[in-house]
Structure formats: C-alpha cells, structure tokens
Design a protein around this motif. Structure first.
Motif, mmCIF file in Angstrom:
data_model
loop_
_atom_site.group_PDB
_atom_site.id
_atom_site.type_symbol
_atom_site.label_atom_id
_atom_site.label_comp_id
_atom_site.label_asym_id
_atom_site.label_seq_id
_atom_site.Cartn_x
_atom_site.Cartn_y
_atom_site.Cartn_z
ATOM 1 N N LEU A 30 0.841 -1.200 0.000
ATOM 2 C CA LEU A 30 0.000 0.000 0.000
ATOM 3 C C LEU A 30 0.878 1.252 0.000
ATOM 4 O O LEU A 30 1.697 1.442 0.911
ATOM 5 C CB LEU A 30 -0.902 -0.015 1.228
ATOM 6 N N LEU A 31 0.691 2.100 -1.006
ATOM 7 C CA LEU A 31 1.459 3.342 -1.118
ATOM 8 C C LEU A 31 0.522 4.543 -1.203
ATOM 9 O O LEU A 31 -0.635 4.413 -1.611
ATOM 10 C CB LEU A 31 2.347 3.316 -2.370
ATOM 11 N N VAL A 32 1.052 5.706 -0.820
ATOM 12 C CA VAL A 32 0.282 6.946 -0.886
ATOM 13 C C VAL A 32 1.085 8.003 -1.633
ATOM 14 O O VAL A 32 2.324 8.003 -1.619
ATOM 15 C CB VAL A 32 -0.092 7.466 0.521
ATOM 16 N N ASP A 39 5.432 13.021 -4.219
ATOM 17 C CA ASP A 39 6.194 11.796 -3.964
ATOM 18 C C ASP A 39 5.278 10.633 -3.595
ATOM 19 O O ASP A 39 4.135 10.824 -3.180
ATOM 20 C CB ASP A 39 7.248 12.010 -2.871
ATOM 21 N N TRP A 40 5.796 9.432 -3.780
ATOM 22 C CA TRP A 40 5.123 8.196 -3.369
ATOM 23 C C TRP A 40 5.896 7.601 -2.205
ATOM 24 O O TRP A 40 7.128 7.502 -2.247
ATOM 25 C CB TRP A 40 5.074 7.192 -4.527
ATOM 26 N N SER A 41 5.158 7.229 -1.165
ATOM 27 C CA SER A 41 5.797 6.680 0.034
ATOM 28 C C SER A 41 4.805 5.783 0.762
ATOM 29 O O SER A 41 3.711 5.506 0.272
ATOM 30 C CB SER A 41 6.273 7.815 0.951
ATOM 31 N N PHE A 42 5.207 5.342 1.932
ATOM 32 C CA PHE A 42 4.327 4.538 2.777
ATOM 33 C C PHE A 42 3.473 5.458 3.644
ATOM 34 O O PHE A 42 3.895 6.575 3.965
ATOM 35 C CB PHE A 42 5.151 3.618 3.682
ATOM 36 N N THR A 125 10.168 0.884 -8.090
ATOM 37 C CA THR A 125 10.441 2.010 -8.982
ATOM 38 C C THR A 125 9.524 3.202 -8.701
ATOM 39 O O THR A 125 9.896 4.339 -8.967
ATOM 40 C CB THR A 125 10.282 1.580 -10.453
ATOM 41 N N ARG A 126 8.335 2.942 -8.153
ATOM 42 C CA ARG A 126 7.428 4.049 -7.880
ATOM 43 C C ARG A 126 7.829 4.825 -6.629
ATOM 44 O O ARG A 126 7.616 6.044 -6.562
ATOM 45 C CB ARG A 126 5.987 3.558 -7.750
ATOM 46 N N LEU A 127 8.378 4.146 -5.630
ATOM 47 C CA LEU A 127 8.783 4.838 -4.411
ATOM 48 C C LEU A 127 9.803 5.929 -4.731
ATOM 49 O O LEU A 127 10.735 5.722 -5.510
ATOM 50 C CB LEU A 127 9.382 3.847 -3.412
ATOM 51 N N SER A 128 9.652 7.077 -4.087
ATOM 52 C CA SER A 128 10.459 8.246 -4.429
ATOM 53 C C SER A 128 11.808 8.287 -3.723
ATOM 54 O O SER A 128 12.707 9.028 -4.171
ATOM 55 C CB SER A 128 9.674 9.528 -4.098
ATOM 56 N N TYR A 129 11.970 7.528 -2.624
ATOM 57 C CA TYR A 129 13.176 7.665 -1.821
ATOM 58 C C TYR A 129 13.887 6.325 -1.654
ATOM 59 O O TYR A 129 13.242 5.287 -1.448
ATOM 60 C CB TYR A 129 12.830 8.242 -0.445
#
Length: 295
Positions: A30-32, A39-42, A125-129
């Motif tokens: 699950l990402l937001v 950005d995309w993160s948890f 790849t979607r996560l920003s960090y």
C-alpha cells in the motif's frame, strides 16, 4: 568571555506501516501520493503529543488510506534530515488489513491525493526515496505472518507495606488506573484478541479497560499469580498460549515474569509496572521483540 552552546533540538518523531496483501497470487504493498511533495511513500505521520508510536502508526494508516490495520513485527527505524536541518526518525512496522483492503472509497485531499495497492515489482520504482526502497526490501524479507504474545506487568499498585488485607486483592493506584486506560489503544494496535491474567486484582484491573473497550472476556488463572505460580505450571500455560497462535496479552507479576520469559527463551527484561514486551513468534520460534511502556 562566556560562550553559549546551541540548545539540542529533539528530532521529529513519526510512525507508519508497510501494509501488504496478496491478490490473485500477486503480493502488493500500500502506497500513498503526497501532492505537496509529488512523492510516493508509505502511509506515515508525526506522533500527536503523548501518543505512542505504535498507536500513531495505526492511526496514520487509517487517516491516510481509510484502512484499519493491525501491526506485526517491527522494522528498522528510518533516520534522516528534513528541511531546515532537523533530524527525523520514523518507526515502521509490518501491518495487515483488518476489515477489508478496498481503498476505492478513499476521498483525496490536500495531504494525500492518491492511495494505491502496487505490485512489488512496480513499487520499487514508484517509491520516491531510496530509504523507502530499503525498508520495502527489509519488509519482504520479513513478510511471513507472525503471531503476537504480549507479556505485561500490571500497572502501578498500592505498596504492600500499606495494604493490610489479602495481597491478592491489593488494588491499583490512580497512576495504575491511568496506565490501564493508556494500554487500550496500544493493545488495540496489535489487535489483541485473547486476554489472560493472574487472578489477582491488580492484574485483572489492568486489563479491564481494554476488555470493556473490545467486549472481550478476561481469562483469569491462579497459576499466574504470585501465590499460585509454579515453574511447571507457568511453563505449561505459556507454551499453550504460544501453541494456540492467537494474539494474546498475558498480565502477571514481577516475581512470575522471569519464568514466563524463560519459556520464551528470552532474558528477563525486569519490566516496570505498566511495561510490556511484545513477542512476535512463528512456528513456535520468537522472531522479534519490542519493549513498550505507558506512563
């Protein structure tokens, strides 16, 4: 000449969770998305004043995704510097949805405008960090489900020297009652379903607020009291709780706790009143522990 030293600034403290599900054989996380930072993160967020990190993690997931979750084993903290040079620490846990995993009804807002279940091969790849990618990698290594056994020492009780009646009926102090109230959201964060207690008043009373809040019954056991505990009896009781594999809290006394931890293969941490150890186990083996206190 006098010199002044800069006053240390406490780090920003936040908490969140890595929420996983399996859908049609595919493992998803699950990402937001945060529009302010693009950005995309948890799902995560800062603690409210006086809030426990585990409680904050569950609350933040609910606020940012609409899902109720229960916490599993902990992950390594993230520590980094945010804008302005202040340090930030984020406490993370594994988590699973409690009452369904559909996020389609989530209403976008200025803080979180997208919530998505993302297949693992895409999530990296979607996560920003890079720190989040490292946390995801650790979560995958620890993704197997665990069961929780919480070993709790009762809240602060009246001193023995000031109690003339049967010690089994010695009550909690006001501080102990406050600790019992504070335990409610913390036990709920792990979705504790089974309540087991020494039959002594100070232990039972420690669990009453959670029992009242959840509608669950407290199973009392003379064999977990100071007066009735034996090494063999404690060992059999604790092993039974582990074998049954239900999310359980076990409340007992300072003199009994070493025997409980011995069965679990753990060193006695010498808990203070109102402290607990969260034991995460799988197939009878302890895989992680956490120590928490309520004040």
């Amino acid at each position: 000449m006098s010199s002044s030293r800069p006053v240390p600034v406490a780090p920003v403290v936040a908490a969140g969770a890595i929420v996983l599900r399996r859908r049609e054989g595919v493992l998803e996380v699950l990402l937001v998305h945060r529009p302010k930072y693009d950005d995309w993160s948890f799902p995560k967020g800062k603690l409210d004043r006086g809030e426990h990190a585990a409680v904050a993690a569950v609350r933040e997931v609910a606020e940012e995704t609409g899902l109720a979750v229960r916490l599993g084993r902990p992950l390594d903290d993230q520590l980094y510097v945010v804008q302005g040079g202040r340090s930030k620490v984020v406490h993370y846990w594994m988590a699973r949805p409690l009452d369904g995993d559909d996020v389609s009804a989530y209403v976008p807002n200025r803080e979180i405008d997208q919530v998505a279940w993302v297949p693992l091969e895409e999530a990296a790849t979607r996560l920003s960090y890079s720190r989040d990618r490292a946390t995801l990698e650790q979560a995958l290594e620890r993704r197997k489900r665990t069961t929780t056994l919480i070993v709790l020492r009762h809240g602060r009780a009246r001193a023995r020297s000031r109690w003339r009646a049967d010690d089994r009926f010695r009550p909690l102090l006001k501080l102990g009652e406050h600790q019992a109230d504070r335990l409610v959201p913390l036990l709920a964060a792990y979705d504790v379903r089974r309540l087991v207690s020494s039959s002594s008043t100070r232990c039972v009373t420690t669990l009453v607020p959670y029992a009242d809040a959840t509608g669950r019954r407290i199973a009392t056991d003379d064999g977990l009291s100071e007066e009735g505990a034996t090494s063999l009896g404690v060992a059999e009781r604790v092993q039974e709780l582990v074998d049954r594999g239900r999310r359980t809290v076990l409340c007992s006394h300072r003199p009994v706790l070493p025997a409980i931890f011995d069965v679990l293969g753990l060193e006695d941490p010498r808990l203070e009143p109102g402290e607990m150890v969260v034991v995460h186990h799988r197939d009878g083996q302890v895989v992680a522990t956490e120590r928490h206190a309520v004040r």
